[in-house]
Design an enzyme around this catalytic site. Structure first.
Site, short mmCIF file in Angstrom:
data_model
loop_
_atom_site.label_atom_id
_atom_site.label_comp_id
_atom_site.label_asym_id
_atom_site.label_seq_id
_atom_site.Cartn_x
_atom_site.Cartn_y
_atom_site.Cartn_z
N ARG A 49 0.85 -1.20 0.00
CA ARG A 49 0.00 0.00 0.00
C ARG A 49 0.88 1.25 0.00
NH1 ARG A 49 -4.46 0.27 -1.91
NH2 ARG A 49 -5.21 -1.50 -0.68
N ARG B 65 2.29 -5.99 -10.41
CA ARG B 65 2.67 -5.35 -9.14
C ARG B 65 2.95 -6.36 -8.03
NH1 ARG B 65 -2.72 -2.70 -6.33
NH2 ARG B 65 -4.19 -4.38 -6.77
N HIS C 155 0.47 3.74 -10.55
CA HIS C 155 -0.54 4.05 -9.52
C HIS C 155 0.11 4.80 -8.35
CE1 HIS C 155 -3.59 3.37 -6.51
NE2 HIS C 155 -4.27 2.50 -7.24
N ASP D 114 -12.70 8.65 -6.91
CA ASP D 114 -12.12 7.56 -7.71
C ASP D 114 -12.54 7.80 -9.16
OD1 ASP D 114 -11.02 5.26 -8.63
OD2 ASP D 114 -12.16 3.89 -7.35
N GLU E 67 -2.57 9.14 -10.99
CA GLU E 67 -2.00 8.04 -11.77
C GLU E 67 -1.93 8.42 -13.26
OE1 GLU E 67 -4.19 4.43 -10.68
OE2 GLU E 67 -4.90 5.48 -8.91
C1 BG6 Z 1 -7.42 2.98 -7.99
C2 BG6 Z 1 -8.76 2.49 -8.43
O1 BG6 Z 1 -6.60 3.15 -9.10
O2 BG6 Z 1 -6.84 1.99 -7.13
C3 BG6 Z 1 -9.62 2.25 -7.21
O3 BG6 Z 1 -9.35 3.43 -9.33
C4 BG6 Z 1 -8.95 1.28 -6.26
O4 BG6 Z 1 -10.89 1.76 -7.60
C5 BG6 Z 1 -7.56 1.80 -5.93
O5 BG6 Z 1 -9.70 1.15 -5.08
C6 BG6 Z 1 -6.75 0.89 -5.02
O6 BG6 Z 1 -6.68 -0.38 -5.55
P1 BG6 Z 1 -6.00 -1.56 -4.75
O7 BG6 Z 1 -6.28 -2.81 -5.57
O8 BG6 Z 1 -4.54 -1.25 -4.66
O9 BG6 Z 1 -6.65 -1.59 -3.39
#
Ligand code: BG6
Length: 301
Positions: free
Chosen positions: A74, A100, A170, A214, A273
């Site tokens: 995260r 990833r 991301h 989002d 992103e």
């Molecule tokens: C964003 C998406 O790019 O990533 C969201 O648009 C999503 O919908 C977020 O919740 C986090 O994704 P993840 O899979 O890392 O929890």
């Protein structure tokens, strides 16, 4: 020779790059040069940190991030590839693709005349990845750490049939406080509102965040700029090979459900992103290469 020993033997550069055991036992490339520092996990070729010398950190890593094989971390810069978001038809396939969460290998490292450090990773597809996406392809992530952070995600079709991808860098950015931030560059853009059933809307003005956001912005190549009144800086996101931008902040309820963002984590981060998503699918013909490139720079106010 252990993996770390071998990595250091082949790719370490004194005054620039060394390989260490990072959190959760992950192999991490640690770049420390005269301009900046950055830690990059080999799992996911995942940039965990980036800090220009004498500046506040630019890339946000959750204080509650979990580091485990096969799980996305995260924060940092997760690489979403070969699909962004949920897979179009297979609900069981991982969100944002497999790049990833699997191991990449280092194939090159260089100290550049500018004083920056460049490291190149190549995805190593495992059996699950090959089953989910059976195309002949090389994927490279070329990361240059200088005053600016430059990321080039290079998709090369090495097969004989065309394929399509969606993708995103991301990136989680550090901000002083979510209330003191606005994002410009997306005014007038059409977007898909993921918190309102993917409705198509048009962004009327600069983006400010006061609830879960989002949004997948379409057909945009403009710089996105994060204006941060608390840290007295702007972060500029410049890109090429990118026709979509995503802005994401989970806000309070989603943060509680996620469990790895830290209680008030959403106040100190925003994802802006760069990529190609939804309508902006990229087709790569046999023998061709597509490059998604993003550059992050800090401008003091
Ligand atoms: C964003 C998406 O790019 O990533 C969201 O648009 C999503 O919908 C977020 O919740 C986090 O994704 P993840 O899979 O890392 O929890």
């Amino acid at each position: 020779m252990s993996n770390l020993k071998s990595l250091n033997h082949h790719f370490a550069i004194p005054g620039h790059l060394t390989f260490i055991e990072g959190p959760g036992g992950m192999a991490v490339a640690r770049i420390q040069n005269g301009l900046a520092s950055s830690d990059i996990a080999l799992q996911g070729a995942h940039i965990l940190t980036f800090q220009p010398k004498g500046e506040e950190p630019v890339i946000w890593l959750s204080p509650q991030a979990k580091f485990a094989p096969g799980k996305s971390v995260r924060g940092g810069v997760p690489v979403c590839w070969p699909w962004f978001g949920n897979h179009a038809t297979e609900a069981g396939f991982p969100a944002h693709g497999f790049a990833r969460t699997i191991e990449w290998r280092v194939i090159d490292s260089k100290a550049l005349p500018s004083g920056a450090t460049r490291i190149t990773f190549e995805l190593q597809k495992n059996a699950a990845a090959r089953a989910q996406w059976p195309h002949m392809c090389h994927l490279r992530n070329i990361i240059t750490v200088g005053r600016e952070l430059t990321i080039e995600l290079v998709t090369q079709n090495t097969g004989t049939s065309p394929f399509e991808i969606t993708e995103a860098l991301h990136t989680y950015f550090v901000i002083g406080d979510i209330d003191a931030v606005q994002i410009t560059g997306l005014e007038g853009c059409e977007y898909l509102d993921k918190v309102d059933d993917f409705k198509r809307k048009t962004e009327p003005s600069a983006v400010t965040i006061t609830s879960e956001v989002d949004r997948v912005y379409l057909n945009t190549t403009a710089d996105c700029v994060i204006h941060d009144q608390k840290l007295n800086r702007r972060i500029r996101v410049t890109k090429t090979g990118s026709h979509s931008a995503v802005v994401w902040n989970p806000w309070i309820e989603k943060t509680k459900q996620m469990g790895d963002l830290g209680e008030n984590g959403y106040r100190g981060m925003v994802c802006v992103e760069s990529g190609n998503a939804a309508d902006n699918v990229v087709a790569v013909a046999p023998g061709e290469t597509h490059t998604l490139r993003a550059v992050y720079s800090v401008e003091k106010l």
